[in-house]
Motif scaffolding. Structure first.
Motif, PDB file in Angstrom:
ATOM      1  N   ASP A 211       0.820  -1.208   0.000  1.00 42.90           N
ATOM      2  CA  ASP A 211       0.000   0.000   0.000  1.00 42.90           C
ATOM      3  C   ASP A 211       0.854   1.258   0.000  1.00 42.90           C
TER       4      ASP A 211
ATOM      5  N   ARG B 282       7.006  -1.960  14.204  1.00 44.81           N
ATOM      6  CA  ARG B 282       6.566  -2.162  12.824  1.00 44.81           C
ATOM      7  C   ARG B 282       5.940  -0.891  12.270  1.00 44.81           C
ATOM      8  N   SER B 283       6.123  -0.684  10.969  1.00 46.11           N
ATOM      9  CA  SER B 283       5.435   0.417  10.313  1.00 46.11           C
ATOM     10  C   SER B 283       3.999   0.002  10.012  1.00 46.11           C
ATOM     11  N   ALA B 284       3.206   0.954   9.523  1.00 46.11           N
ATOM     12  CA  ALA B 284       1.807   0.675   9.183  1.00 46.11           C
ATOM     13  C   ALA B 284       1.651   0.116   7.773  1.00 46.11           C
ATOM     14  N   GLN B 285       2.749  -0.067   7.049  1.00 50.86           N
ATOM     15  CA  GLN B 285       2.682  -0.597   5.690  1.00 50.86           C
ATOM     16  C   GLN B 285       1.969  -1.949   5.663  1.00 50.86           C
ATOM     17  N   GLN B 286       1.102  -2.145   4.680  1.00 49.08           N
ATOM     18  CA  GLN B 286       0.425  -3.422   4.490  1.00 49.08           C
ATOM     19  C   GLN B 286       0.880  -4.053   3.178  1.00 49.08           C
TER      20      GLN B 286
ATOM     21  N   THR C 162      -0.882 -12.187   3.582  1.00 50.28           N
ATOM     22  CA  THR C 162      -1.050 -10.771   3.895  1.00 50.28           C
ATOM     23  C   THR C 162      -0.375 -10.468   5.224  1.00 50.28           C
TER      24      THR C 162
ATOM     25  N   ARG D 268       1.873  -7.028   7.634  1.00 48.44           N
ATOM     26  CA  ARG D 268       2.333  -5.654   7.812  1.00 48.44           C
ATOM     27  C   ARG D 268       3.844  -5.591   7.778  1.00 48.44           C
ATOM     28  N   ASP D 269       4.377  -4.596   7.088  1.00 43.66           N
ATOM     29  CA  ASP D 269       5.786  -4.211   7.136  1.00 43.66           C
ATOM     30  C   ASP D 269       6.702  -5.289   6.551  1.00 43.66           C
TER      31      ASP D 269
ATOM     32  N   ARG E 114       1.452 -12.288  14.439  1.00 37.60           N
ATOM     33  CA  ARG E 114       1.872 -10.948  14.048  1.00 37.60           C
ATOM     34  C   ARG E 114       2.776 -10.974  12.821  1.00 37.60           C
TER      35      ARG E 114
END
Length: 274
Positions: free
Chosen positions: A90, A188-192, A211, A213-214, A261
């Motif tokens: 994203d 962690r970053s918010a990147q998906q 799927t 995150r980060d 996670r």
């Protein structure tokens, strides 16, 4: 054991891996660079076998994750007529290492056509891809990473195409884009991300999706899972090999999914005739 996370791997991987093998130690890294993986396979397979150790490059988001997904989708098979891998982000907050690697790695990217590694067309093919949520339909460009080499090392694939959506490339190419900002207590970053894999064999089509995150943060549990399996002797043989060649692909993915996670993985049932 050596876990190499210091890129550009064009500079660090081969000398560190060679030193590890000479010391009788297993070696893993997180490279996305195709020439690095090829060099490690070509130059260190025989020495690693003689030393009784494993050399496993690309045990990471780029390279390893797609290799694990494709192998799991085949369900024990070793051949596919066509594989498509669509990586979707994203956004992309690149690390300094990513930027340095991009500047350092000018090699021609490789794809698989007619069962053979060959140069990617120039200009690279473009199109659209119907990603699962949260991304949806996105413009993409064919942009192969180390997964082409890892998959081709142990699976017989007629055609392999690897795509990335184009929006995060704008972030990557913008010098003003910052490094990944921490968005939770784990840093962690918010990147998906979405890694969408479609495998075709004859009239049978299978799809498996991961799927999470980060892309940087998820690399840590991937490479650590490999390290634990090497320590415990849960790898198939010594030598230089791909993640899904060395380890049970479904088992690794299940372990990552149980983490809660790391990633979520789902497989669609056989979609015959698509």
């Amino acid at each position: 054991m050596v876990i190499n996370c210091a890129g550009p791997f064009l500079d660090t991987a081969l000398p560190l891996a060679r030193a590890a093998v000479e010391a009788g130690a297993h070696y893993l890294d997180v490279t996305a660079e195709q020439p690095v993986v090829q060099a490690l396979y070509n130059e260190l397979d025989a020495p690693a076998r003689s030393a009784g150790v494993a050399v496993v490059p690309a045990m990471a988001f780029f390279g390893g994750l797609a290799d694990l997904l494709v192998t799991a989708a085949l369900g024990g098979g070793s051949q596919a007529d066509e594989v498509e891998i669509a990586i979707g982000l994203d956004r992309w907050w690149p690390t300094a290492g990513t930027r340095a690697t991009g500047a350092r790695n000018t090699a021609t990217r490789l794809v698989i056509r007619d069962g053979t590694l060959t140069a990617l067309d120039d200009p690279a093919p473009t199109g659209t891809w119907p990603y699962p949520p949260p991304l949806g339909v996105q413009p993409v460009v064919e942009l192969p990473f180390s997964e082409v080499v890892t998959i081709g090392h142990h699976l017989k694939v007629g055609e392999l195409r690897s795509y990335l959506n184009t929006a995060p490339l704008d972030d990557l190419h913008d010098a003003r884009t910052p490094a990944p900002p921490a968005a939770d207590e784990e840093g962690r970053s918010a990147q998906q991300f979405v890694v969408d894999v479609v495998v075709r064999r004859g009239t049978e089509t299978r799809r498996i999706v991961a799927t999470g995150r980060d892309i940087y943060a998820v690399t840590a549990p991937i490479v650590v899972e490999g390290a634990v399996r090497l320590i415990e002797g849960r790898h198939r043989h010594p030598g230089a090999g791909a993640p899904a060649e060395m380890f049970d692909a479904a088992g690794v993915l299940s372990a990552l999914a149980r983490n809660g996670r790391s990633i979520a993985v789902r497989s669609d049932p056989c979609l015959a005739g698509e």
